[in-house]
Design an enzyme around this catalytic site. Structure first.
Site, short mmCIF file in Angstrom:
data_model
loop_
_atom_site.label_atom_id
_atom_site.label_comp_id
_atom_site.label_asym_id
_atom_site.label_seq_id
_atom_site.Cartn_x
_atom_site.Cartn_y
_atom_site.Cartn_z
N HIS A 1 0.82 -1.21 0.00
CA HIS A 1 0.00 0.00 0.00
C HIS A 1 0.86 1.26 0.00
O HIS A 1 2.05 1.23 0.31
CB HIS A 1 -0.93 0.03 1.21
CG HIS A 1 -0.22 0.13 2.54
ND1 HIS A 1 0.49 -0.92 3.09
CD2 HIS A 1 -0.10 1.15 3.41
CE1 HIS A 1 1.00 -0.55 4.25
NE2 HIS A 1 0.67 0.72 4.47
N ASP B 1 0.42 5.10 1.78
CA ASP B 1 -0.35 5.61 2.91
C ASP B 1 -1.45 6.59 2.50
O ASP B 1 -1.25 7.45 1.64
CB ASP B 1 0.59 6.30 3.91
CG ASP B 1 1.53 5.32 4.59
OD1 ASP B 1 1.12 4.16 4.82
OD2 ASP B 1 2.68 5.70 4.89
N HIS C 1 4.75 0.10 0.22
CA HIS C 1 5.49 -0.65 1.23
C HIS C 1 4.64 -1.76 1.84
O HIS C 1 3.41 -1.76 1.72
CB HIS C 1 6.03 0.28 2.32
CG HIS C 1 4.99 1.07 3.03
ND1 HIS C 1 4.35 2.16 2.48
CD2 HIS C 1 4.47 0.95 4.29
CE1 HIS C 1 3.49 2.67 3.34
NE2 HIS C 1 3.54 1.94 4.44
N ARG D 1 5.24 6.93 13.71
CA ARG D 1 5.26 7.46 12.34
C ARG D 1 4.71 8.88 12.29
O ARG D 1 3.69 9.18 12.91
CB ARG D 1 4.41 6.57 11.41
CG ARG D 1 4.60 6.87 9.94
CD ARG D 1 3.64 6.08 9.08
NE ARG D 1 2.39 6.80 8.84
CZ ARG D 1 1.29 6.24 8.33
NH1 ARG D 1 1.27 4.95 8.06
NH2 ARG D 1 0.21 6.97 8.13
#
Length: 285
Positions: free
Chosen positions: A107, A109, A261, A276
């Site tokens: 995917h 983000d 990723h 994150r």
């Protein structure tokens, strides 16, 4: 390293590619300190060239993590994922015996946003002794590897993206239909090109993913599903990938506009604790 990257990098900065096409480890830099304009420009160039850049042994504070990311743009607050207490821009991503990793799909983000992220900066707080690697896949190379027939079929096509997974999580956590409908209004389904042109490099890359893409607009659903399955499969081709083994205080900074990723969830029941910070991007074209 390309001639452009060598020219842009300050003398103390070392750029070591992981593969010929994607991923590079950066050394000779302390991310806890403010960066000069030259250093910032060199890192931006490295990000554009390698799509994901990695840093080791960066024992930084949350404030320094935020300050580093802010040098590349405004930060977003994720409306569904848990954040670190007192820091709404910091996603707290923890998996352990009671919470298996679930980011193990290819995917990019938050493509369900009208303006998805420019990039994400992920910091390792606690990692398993083995396992828990993250893979990254070059969507430029994935597009360039398509047949001319497929390229012609997706030229100008747009796809619908949605936060369907998070909607299911909201229901499982007891959120009311009224609360869910409010999120539907705040974050309507987004329409993005199947092939995105990167706003800084001008290169084309596949911009659909298994996590958030629903269907290709204006196409028969069976044909859409088959075409999307083919496009999704490109991320899994090893020649387009790099793999990063985490250590405590490692940092990965990836360009969501150019790569996808996959967080390998092979470490249960060990603990993997990450934080994150995500940089707001522009509307895909």
């Amino acid at each position: 390293m390309s001639q452009a990257a060598r020219a842009a990098a300050p003398a103390a900065l070392s750029i070591a590619p992981l593969t010929p096409t994607i991923g590079a480890e950066i050394s000779g830099i302390d991310l806890s300190k403010p960066m000069t304009a030259d250093l910032l420009a060199a890192l931006r160039q490295a990000l554009l060239e390698w799509k994901v850049i990695f840093f080791r042994d960066q024992d930084i504070t949350t404030e320094e993590h935020l300050a580093f990311a802010r040098q590349f743009g405004e930060l977003e607050v994720h409306p569904f994922a848990p954040h670190k207490p007192g820091y709404p821009e910091v996603l707290a991503i923890t998996h352990d015996r009671d919470s298996k990793g679930r980011e193990n799909v290819w995917h990019s983000d938050v493509t369900w946003r009208l303006c998805p992220s420019l990039g994400s900066v992920l910091r390792a707080i606690e990692v398993p002794e083995v396992g828990g690697d993250t893979l990254f896949s070059d969507m430029y190379a994935a597009y360039e590897g398509l047949s001319d027939e497929v390229k012609e079929k997706i030229d100008g096509a747009v796809a619908i993206h949605d936060f369907a997974h998070f909607r299911k999580l909201m229901r499982s956590r007891g959120k009311s239909e009224a609360e869910i409908e409010e999120m539907n209004r705040k974050y309507p389904m987004a329409e993005h090109p199947v092939v995105r042109t990167h706003p800084e490099t001008g290169r084309k890359g596949i911009y659909v993913n298994t996590a958030f893409t629903q269907y290709i607009a204006g196409m028969d659903r069976a044909e859409s599903d088959a075409l999307l399955a083919h496009l999704y499969a490109q991320a899994a081709i090893p020649e387009y990938q790099c793999r990063f083994r985490w250590q405590k205080n490692s940092i990965a900074f990836w360009d969501n506009r150019a790569c996808q990723h996959y967080a390998v969830s092979d470490y249960w029941p060990a603990v993997r604790r990450m934080e994150r910070v995500t940089i707001i991007g522009d509307r895909p074209r």
